[in-house]
Write an enzyme that holds these catalytic residues in place. Structure first.
Site, mmCIF file in Angstrom:
data_model
loop_
_atom_site.group_PDB
_atom_site.id
_atom_site.type_symbol
_atom_site.label_atom_id
_atom_site.label_comp_id
_atom_site.label_asym_id
_atom_site.label_seq_id
_atom_site.Cartn_x
_atom_site.Cartn_y
_atom_site.Cartn_z
ATOM 1 N N LYS A 49 4.155 10.888 12.172
ATOM 2 C CA LYS A 49 3.518 12.192 12.284
ATOM 3 C C LYS A 49 2.809 12.354 13.612
ATOM 4 C CE LYS A 49 1.133 11.491 8.396
ATOM 5 N NZ LYS A 49 1.879 10.467 7.686
HETATM 6 N N1 GLU Z 1 -1.366 6.898 3.998
HETATM 7 C C1 GLU Z 1 -0.233 6.108 4.349
HETATM 8 C C2 GLU Z 1 0.649 6.866 5.331
HETATM 9 O O1 GLU Z 1 0.530 8.068 5.482
HETATM 10 C C3 GLU Z 1 0.594 5.722 3.135
HETATM 11 C C4 GLU Z 1 -0.110 4.713 2.325
HETATM 12 C C5 GLU Z 1 0.556 4.274 1.021
HETATM 13 O O2 GLU Z 1 1.481 4.943 0.545
HETATM 14 O O3 GLU Z 1 0.105 3.271 0.492
HETATM 15 O O4 GLU Z 1 1.458 6.236 5.983
#
Ligand code: GLU
Length: 289
Positions: free
Chosen positions: A228
């Site tokens: 992102k």
């Molecule tokens: N917040 C993480 C991300 O956007 C994903 C974490 C998870 O799925 O454990 O990459």
């Protein structure tokens, strides 16, 4: 029988791109194949990387793509008390400790913390997990099979609360998956090597270990993850079907002809009936754009 429950947990660092759509679709398919629930969690513990407005954008995109979530949308920024409670337990049991080492001092020792450097003192210590010598963690991943890591040698004592006061992802994700009774953690393979740390924390906090499935990462022509916060193009909220179909193929699934008039919800409904987790590839998928 316990209801299966999976989640999609984006960090609000930008709009959803094809890699995040892959994780959203994969987690949704795993949850829905057995009639389970699919929850959303905004992982906004890292206030520095957060982009204002990104969480709202991500939720609007998921809605446009036909994803309907169960349960309330959790935001990690609302859950400080839960993380503090878990940290207190770990400190009280002697599993965690205050660390005054600077990042550069740890880097100078090879980047793996095994003991504090004597004599260092800072006003903003971090808190680390004490990883015992010989700490081997093994788990079964639904895509990658048996995985194992020597956490003491490969990672060392890892941070639970950072020097700037932010909760570390590893602690927050374990506390949340436990508190929200997640049974299925489905996400990108870049997190495969975080999983042993999370399994270790689950054991120390007396939490169950969910089933894990790590999905292929989308990488650019240089093999770098499309994320992102880098140059990946966001998915087009106005035209969900082509992006859903591309993600489906990246999950190794068999092509199927959906009506061009299908709504994205109808497409998802057709897809879940055809979903075969055994087809998911282990290798990264190159995104050519
Ligand atoms: N917040 C993480 C991300 O956007 C994903 C974490 C998870 O799925 O454990 O990459």
């Amino acid at each position: 029988m316990q209801t299966r429950r999976g989640r999609f947990a984006p960090s609000p660092t930008g709009p959803l791109h094809p890699g995040s759509l892959l994780a959203a679709l994969g987690s949704w398919l795993f949850a829905h194949r057995g009639g389970g629930e699919w929850w959303l969690r905004i992982e906004d513990v890292d206030r520095i990387r957060e982009v204002p407005g990104a969480a709202g954008e991500q939720l609007a995109t998921l809605t446009a793509f036909g994803f309907v979530h169960d349960g309330p949308v959790a935001r990690q920024s609302d859950r400080d008390a839960l993380y503090a409670e878990a940290l207190d337990c770990l400190l009280a049991a002697g599993h965690a400790f205050e660390c005054h080492c600077s990042r550069s001092a740890v880097e100078a020792q090879g980047g793996i913390h095994r003991a504090c450097i004597p004599g260092l003192r800072r006003s903003d210590p971090s808190i680390r997990l004490r990883v015992p010598d010989g700490c081997l963690v093994e788990f079964d991943d639904l895509v990658h099979g048996r995985c194992s890591q020597r956490v003491d040698l490969d990672v060392g004592d890892f941070v639970l609360r950072r020097a700037d006061g932010c909760w570390a992802y590893q602690l927050a994700v374990v506390v949340d998956d436990g508190a929200q009774s997640m049974t299925d953690v489905v996400r990108g393979a870049d997190l495969l090597d975080s999983t042993p740390r999370q399994v270790l924390l689950q054991r120390l906090l007396d939490l169950p270990t969910p089933d894990y499935a790590h999905l292929p990462l989308l990488v650019d022509a240089h093999g770098h993850k499309l994320s992102k916060s880098t140059s990946a193009h966001p998915v087009d909220r106005g035209d969900p079907l082509p992006a859903l179909h591309a993600a489906w193929l990246q999950l190794g699934q068999e092509k199927f002809a959906a009506s061009p008039q299908a709504t994205s919800q109808e497409w998802l409904h057709d897809a879940v009936a055809r979903f075969d987790p055994a087809r998911i590839p282990r290798v990264p998928h190159m995104e050519l754009s």
